[in-house]
Design a protein around this motif. Structure first.
Motif, short mmCIF file in Angstrom:
data_model
loop_
_atom_site.label_atom_id
_atom_site.label_comp_id
_atom_site.label_asym_id
_atom_site.label_seq_id
_atom_site.Cartn_x
_atom_site.Cartn_y
_atom_site.Cartn_z
N SER A 76 30.96 55.72 38.02
CA SER A 76 31.94 54.80 38.88
C SER A 76 31.06 54.45 39.97
CB SER A 76 33.07 54.71 39.06
OG SER A 76 34.08 54.96 37.84
N SER A 77 31.04 53.23 40.71
CA SER A 77 30.21 53.05 41.86
C SER A 77 30.88 53.73 42.91
CB SER A 77 30.35 51.52 42.27
OG SER A 77 31.51 51.09 42.29
N PRO A 78 30.31 54.21 44.03
CA PRO A 78 30.97 54.81 45.30
C PRO A 78 31.86 53.99 45.92
CG PRO A 78 28.55 55.06 45.05
CD PRO A 78 29.01 54.04 44.28
N THR A 84 32.60 47.30 49.44
CA THR A 84 32.50 46.32 48.63
C THR A 84 33.37 46.62 47.44
OG1 THR A 84 30.14 45.95 49.37
CG2 THR A 84 30.61 45.27 47.27
N ALA A 85 33.39 47.85 46.93
CA ALA A 85 34.29 48.10 45.86
C ALA A 85 35.75 47.72 46.12
CB ALA A 85 34.00 49.71 45.51
N THR A 86 36.12 48.35 47.24
CA THR A 86 37.54 47.90 47.74
C THR A 86 37.76 46.44 47.73
OG1 THR A 86 37.24 49.67 49.34
CG2 THR A 86 39.17 48.04 49.62
N ARG A 87 36.95 45.69 48.14
CA ARG A 87 36.97 44.11 48.15
C ARG A 87 37.02 43.62 46.82
NH1 ARG A 87 33.37 44.22 52.60
NH2 ARG A 87 31.54 43.75 51.10
N ASP A 88 36.35 44.39 45.85
CA ASP A 88 36.24 43.88 44.51
C ASP A 88 37.79 44.38 43.80
OD1 ASP A 88 33.92 43.18 44.62
OD2 ASP A 88 32.97 44.94 43.64
N VAL A 89 38.46 45.26 44.16
CA VAL A 89 39.76 45.41 43.54
C VAL A 89 40.74 44.22 44.32
CG1 VAL A 89 41.58 47.16 43.65
CG2 VAL A 89 39.33 47.86 43.42
N LEU A 90 40.48 44.01 45.41
CA LEU A 90 41.56 42.99 45.85
C LEU A 90 41.29 41.53 45.60
CD1 LEU A 90 41.76 44.60 49.29
CD2 LEU A 90 43.45 44.65 47.56
N ALA A 91 39.95 41.20 45.08
CA ALA A 91 39.89 39.82 44.36
C ALA A 91 39.41 39.75 43.25
CB ALA A 91 38.40 39.35 45.38
N PRO A 92 39.73 38.48 42.52
CA PRO A 92 39.44 38.64 41.05
C PRO A 92 37.89 39.11 40.68
CG PRO A 92 40.42 36.68 42.02
CD PRO A 92 40.08 37.42 43.10
N ALA A 93 37.92 40.08 39.72
CA ALA A 93 36.47 40.49 39.58
C ALA A 93 36.19 39.71 38.20
CB ALA A 93 36.81 42.25 39.22
N ALA A 94 34.68 39.40 38.54
CA ALA A 94 34.01 38.91 37.19
C ALA A 94 33.52 39.98 36.09
CB ALA A 94 32.60 38.57 37.60
N VAL A 133 44.06 49.18 40.81
CA VAL A 133 43.67 49.34 42.22
C VAL A 133 43.46 50.64 42.81
CG1 VAL A 133 44.48 48.78 44.58
CG2 VAL A 133 45.13 47.29 42.91
N MET A 134 44.00 51.72 42.32
CA MET A 134 43.80 53.10 42.97
C MET A 134 42.72 53.74 42.09
SD MET A 134 46.31 56.37 42.65
CE MET A 134 47.69 55.79 44.01
N THR A 135 42.32 53.23 41.05
CA THR A 135 41.20 53.99 40.24
C THR A 135 40.12 53.25 40.14
OG1 THR A 135 42.09 53.27 37.92
CG2 THR A 135 42.81 55.13 38.66
N THR A 136 39.80 51.96 40.96
CA THR A 136 38.75 51.19 40.81
C THR A 136 37.87 51.60 42.03
OG1 THR A 136 39.71 49.25 39.97
CG2 THR A 136 37.65 49.01 41.09
N GLY A 137 36.58 51.66 41.87
CA GLY A 137 35.60 52.03 42.76
C GLY A 137 35.60 53.67 43.17
N VAL A 138 36.08 54.37 42.52
CA VAL A 138 36.26 56.12 42.70
C VAL A 138 35.06 56.54 42.02
CG1 VAL A 138 37.42 58.14 42.32
CG2 VAL A 138 38.62 55.80 42.93
N THR A 139 34.32 57.51 42.73
CA THR A 139 33.25 57.99 42.11
C THR A 139 33.69 59.15 41.05
OG1 THR A 139 33.73 59.90 43.70
CG2 THR A 139 31.87 58.31 44.12
N GLU A 140 32.77 59.42 40.08
CA GLU A 140 32.96 60.05 39.05
C GLU A 140 33.74 61.42 39.18
OE1 GLU A 140 33.26 61.46 35.09
OE2 GLU A 140 32.94 59.31 35.82
N GLU A 141 33.09 62.06 40.45
CA GLU A 141 33.60 63.42 40.50
C GLU A 141 34.96 63.57 41.06
OE1 GLU A 141 30.95 62.37 44.04
OE2 GLU A 141 30.78 62.26 41.70
N ASP A 142 35.65 62.30 41.60
CA ASP A 142 37.00 62.30 41.96
C ASP A 142 37.82 61.46 41.09
OD1 ASP A 142 36.38 63.56 44.56
OD2 ASP A 142 35.58 61.56 45.16
#
Length: 499
Positions: free
Chosen positions: A6-8, A12-22, A414-423
């Motif tokens: 997953s992306s760090p 930007t990742a946080t905003r992608d969760v809160l807005a519709p993602a393509a 929302v919680m799991t989006t944009g979280v790094t793989e190790e976390d």
């Protein structure tokens, strides 16, 4: 089939969760489809993980319905000791989640998931064969410990295998529906099995489910997992485990024994102190159990709070509905279980379509809408009559169940989006914690209902009208809390979007 990282956790990742993602294709996975369809391997992963989720959801409710028969069969001395059949599983599930979430990152999520499922199956068999209260409670502790292994590993495997976008949203949607359905069918199945056979068959059902999940776990494809922590944060693990244990124990027993009793109040205060010490320790540890950078992310904090709201208010209202059906309407346990079918059907329907809503509107908007729907359905229970009119019961509980599934799936997304793989393991554990601390809602709403019932009945024994008045008070409170949560979710969305 490789798993992409997953992306760090960036803004930007946080905003992608809160807005519709393509919708995007998972290029590294190769077979990921932008429309959310699954390959054969994807279905194997999803069915296996959902089977384990269903089993854990079934565990608590199927036993709760069978408690009276368990007490008479094994000779429990009192209702207080009998309640430990349910509590003995809940406490380790809640208190050990953070520990096993990090263990999943250390030893491998697939390994921990498989071991947890095998352990759950063995302890379910032991519970079916139990011949004394002590043996049954011990096996229930084992089941709860195994569930604490399964829950974070299952979510981490799901979010790791299915890439962010339509596939993950659909997978989480089905998983959320199965989670709710497990609780509903547990109430129904417990009544049917206990009435027609024996309470021991409830444990046999769990054992069979465990065997099926274990077969699927052994057949899971290899999954690449990024290297995570190299050692365990022992002080953090001890403080988190004891702190959560004290908090959940105090809340669970306080509703029955009284909040001012030394054991209940002391456990709650002690648990909060230990959790505060845990946060201090985590600041200085080089490899913390829960990195504060993860715990401090707005999406993790906010979605965790809303998870507690939706689980606590739904679980508490479900208990009140059970009291309404049996103490006011005079339903048998089997009739009460059948009355939950509307809620279960709504949960399945919501789980099938929530991924489309997430793709179109984004996680935070669906979360706010889910809490709004749950709140409206719960407040409408004020119209539940003293006799007859089962349609009102089915409609209101179904609306509540639909909103609850929307809320559950969206807060986990929302919680799991944009979280790094190790976390992913840590966040997977955090996403499962709200369902185990839902005792807050159960105890709080039960206390409100009891206080209102006593006020209406005065010094006389409460009649059906007074009982109904108390239940109405608890249900309206649950609805108001859910509506407040919806407003907070909408406010957080506007704040983050503005940022």
């Amino acid at each position: 089939m490789a798993v992409t990282e997953s992306s760090p956790p960036t803004d930007t990742a946080t905003r992608d969760v809160l807005a519709p993602a393509a919708p995007t294709a998972d290029a590294a996975a190769g077979a990921a489809a932008t429309d959310g369809s699954f390959s054969t391997r994807g279905w194997l992963v999803l069915i296996t993980l959902c089977c384990a989720t269903f089993m854990c959801g079934l565990d608590f409710s199927i036993v709760t319905v069978a408690l009276p028969d368990i007490g008479s069969s094994l000779g429990f001395s009192s209702a207080g000791t009998l309640q430990w059949v349910a509590t003995a599983s809940l406490l380790p599930s809640a208190s050990l989640l953070p520990l096993f979430a990090r263990v999943a990152d250390l030893v491998g999520r697939k390994k921990l998931f498989t071991f947890g499922v095998a352990l759950f199956t063995l302890f379910s068999l032991g519970a079916a064969l139990a011949n004394s209260p002590g043996v049954l409670i011990a096996t229930r502790v084992g089941q709860g410990t195994a569930a604490a292994m399964i829950a974070p590993a299952a979510i981490a495997l799901m979010t790791g295998y299915f890439p962010e976008g339509p596939q993950r949203a659909r997978a989480l949607g089905l998983n959320g529906a199965v989670m709710s359905l497990g609780f509903v069918l547990g109430a129904l199945g417990g009544g049917v099995i206990t009435s027609g056979f024996s309470w021991r068959w409830t444990m046999v059902v769990l054992c069979v489910m465990g065997a099926l999940a274990l077969a699927g776990a052994l057949a899971l494809p290899s999954m690449r997992e990024a290297a995570a922590a190299k050692r365990m944060d022992i002080p953090g693990a001890v403080l988190a485990t004891l702190g959560l244990f004290g908090l959940v124990f105090g809340i669970s027993t306080g509703g029955d024994k009284g909040w001012v009793r030394a054991d209940s109040l002391g456990a709650i205060v002690g648990g909060l102190i230990l959790l505060g010490a845990f946060l201090l320790v985590e600041r200085r540890h080089p490899e913390p159990l829960i990195p504060l950078s993860v715990l401090g992310r707005p999406t993790v904090k906010w979605s965790g709070l809303f998870g507690v709201v939706t689980f606590g208010m739904c679980a508490g209202t479900t208990v009140l509905l059970s009291l309404y059906m049996q103490d006011v309407l005079g339903f048998t346990p089997l009739q009460a279980g059948l009355s939950y079918l509307g809620e279960g059907a709504a949960a399945m329907l919501g789980g099938m379509y929530v991924s489309k809503l997430l793709g179109r509107f984004g996680g935070a908007k669906v979360l706010a809408a889910g809490l709004l729907i749950q709140g409206i359905g719960t407040i409408a229970m004020f119209a539940l009559p003293q006799s007859g009119n089962v349609a009102t019961l089915i409609v209101t509980s179904s609306v509540m169940g639909l909103g609850h599934v929307f809320s559950v799936v969206s807060f986990i997304t929302v919680m799991t989006t944009g979280v790094t793989e190790e976390d992913q393991g840590v966040v997977g554990g955090l996403s499962q914690l709200p369902q185990y601390v839902a005792a807050i809602g159960v105890a709080g709403l039960s206390a409100i209902a009891a206080a209102r019932t006593n006020a209406l009945s005065g010094r006389s024994a409460p009649d059906a009208a007074a009982t109904l008045g108390g239940l109405h008070a608890g249900m309206v409170t649950a609805g108001v809390v859910a509506l407040v949560g919806a407003g907070l979710a909408a406010g957080a969305l506007r704040k983050r979007s503005g940022a």
